[in-house]
Design a protein around this motif. Structure first.
Motif, short mmCIF file in Angstrom:
data_model
loop_
_atom_site.label_atom_id
_atom_site.label_comp_id
_atom_site.label_asym_id
_atom_site.label_seq_id
_atom_site.Cartn_x
_atom_site.Cartn_y
_atom_site.Cartn_z
N GLY A 35 0.79 -1.23 0.00
CA GLY A 35 0.00 0.00 0.00
C GLY A 35 0.82 1.28 0.00
O GLY A 35 0.27 2.37 -0.10
N LEU A 36 2.14 1.17 0.09
CA LEU A 36 2.97 2.37 0.18
C LEU A 36 2.97 3.21 -1.09
O LEU A 36 2.98 4.44 -1.01
CB LEU A 36 4.41 2.00 0.57
CG LEU A 36 4.59 1.52 2.02
CD1 LEU A 36 6.04 1.13 2.26
CD2 LEU A 36 4.14 2.58 3.00
N ALA A 37 2.95 2.58 -2.26
CA ALA A 37 3.00 3.34 -3.51
C ALA A 37 1.84 4.34 -3.61
O ALA A 37 2.05 5.52 -3.91
CB ALA A 37 3.01 2.40 -4.71
N SER A 38 0.64 3.89 -3.34
CA SER A 38 -0.51 4.80 -3.43
C SER A 38 -0.46 5.87 -2.34
O SER A 38 -0.85 7.02 -2.57
CB SER A 38 -1.83 4.02 -3.39
OG SER A 38 -1.97 3.37 -2.16
N ARG A 39 0.03 5.52 -1.17
CA ARG A 39 0.15 6.51 -0.09
C ARG A 39 1.16 7.58 -0.45
O ARG A 39 0.95 8.77 -0.18
CB ARG A 39 0.53 5.82 1.22
CG ARG A 39 -0.58 4.91 1.76
CD ARG A 39 -0.13 4.09 2.95
NE ARG A 39 0.17 4.95 4.08
CZ ARG A 39 0.76 4.52 5.20
NH1 ARG A 39 1.10 3.25 5.32
NH2 ARG A 39 1.00 5.36 6.18
N ILE A 40 2.26 7.18 -1.10
CA ILE A 40 3.27 8.15 -1.55
C ILE A 40 2.67 9.05 -2.61
O ILE A 40 2.80 10.29 -2.54
CB ILE A 40 4.53 7.43 -2.07
CG1 ILE A 40 5.26 6.73 -0.91
CG2 ILE A 40 5.46 8.41 -2.79
CD1 ILE A 40 6.33 5.76 -1.35
N ARG A 41 1.99 8.46 -3.59
CA ARG A 41 1.37 9.24 -4.66
C ARG A 41 0.31 10.20 -4.13
O ARG A 41 0.09 11.27 -4.70
CB ARG A 41 0.76 8.32 -5.71
CG ARG A 41 1.79 7.62 -6.56
CD ARG A 41 1.14 6.80 -7.68
NE ARG A 41 2.15 6.08 -8.41
CZ ARG A 41 2.46 4.79 -8.21
NH1 ARG A 41 1.80 4.08 -7.31
NH2 ARG A 41 3.41 4.22 -8.92
N ASN A 42 -0.35 9.84 -3.06
CA ASN A 42 -1.38 10.69 -2.46
C ASN A 42 -0.79 11.79 -1.58
O ASN A 42 -1.53 12.56 -0.97
CB ASN A 42 -2.37 9.86 -1.64
CG ASN A 42 -3.29 9.04 -2.52
OD1 ASN A 42 -3.59 9.42 -3.65
ND2 ASN A 42 -3.74 7.92 -2.00
N GLY A 43 0.53 11.85 -1.47
CA GLY A 43 1.18 12.92 -0.73
C GLY A 43 1.27 12.70 0.77
O GLY A 43 1.62 13.62 1.51
N GLU A 44 1.00 11.49 1.21
CA GLU A 44 1.01 11.22 2.65
C GLU A 44 2.38 11.42 3.29
O GLU A 44 2.48 11.72 4.48
CB GLU A 44 0.52 9.79 2.91
CG GLU A 44 0.19 9.51 4.34
CD GLU A 44 -0.51 8.18 4.51
OE1 GLU A 44 -0.29 7.56 5.57
OE2 GLU A 44 -1.27 7.75 3.63
N PHE A 45 3.44 11.29 2.50
CA PHE A 45 4.80 11.43 3.04
C PHE A 45 5.47 12.73 2.60
O PHE A 45 6.65 12.93 2.87
CB PHE A 45 5.65 10.22 2.64
CG PHE A 45 5.07 8.93 3.15
CD1 PHE A 45 5.30 8.53 4.47
CD2 PHE A 45 4.31 8.12 2.34
CE1 PHE A 45 4.78 7.34 4.95
CE2 PHE A 45 3.78 6.92 2.81
CZ PHE A 45 4.02 6.54 4.12
N SER A 46 4.74 13.58 1.92
CA SER A 46 5.30 14.86 1.49
C SER A 46 5.32 15.82 2.65
O SER A 46 4.36 15.91 3.42
CB SER A 46 4.46 15.46 0.35
OG SER A 46 4.52 14.60 -0.78
N VAL A 47 6.43 16.52 2.74
CA VAL A 47 6.58 17.49 3.82
C VAL A 47 6.58 18.88 3.20
O VAL A 47 7.33 19.15 2.26
CB VAL A 47 7.92 17.25 4.58
CG1 VAL A 47 8.11 18.27 5.67
CG2 VAL A 47 7.97 15.84 5.12
#
Length: 88
Positions: free
Chosen positions: A71-83
């Protein structure tokens, strides 16, 4: 020589969100120190990912760790890890 006695008082369990906050604080401090010592950010990121995934595998097993990371790829694409970085 005498040794100090250990406290026999039971501590209240620390809530999960508080443990995560404290852990993130420790990691941010270690990251900043490594950067000051000249360690490249990309090297730090890869080492952190390796260490984190190795911990997941040792704790939950390979299949559970693999399922978690799917599930990490979609979470990254959704900006969940963007600062959000402040602009000057």
């Amino acid at each position: 020589m005498t040794t100090p006695e250990r406290s026999t008082h039971m501590r209240e369990p620390v809530p999960d969100h508080e443990q995560k906050r404290v852990a993130l604080s420790y990691l941010n401090e270690a990251w900043a120190e490594a950067r000051l010592d000249g360690v490249d950010g990309d090297c730090l990121a890869q080492a952190c990912l390796f260490t984190a995934l190795a911990e997941f595998v040792s704790t939950y097993g390979e299949e559970a760790a693999a399922t978690f990371t799917e599930g990490l790829a979609s979470r990254i694409r959704n900006g969940e890890f963007s600062v959000d970085l402040p602009r000057q």
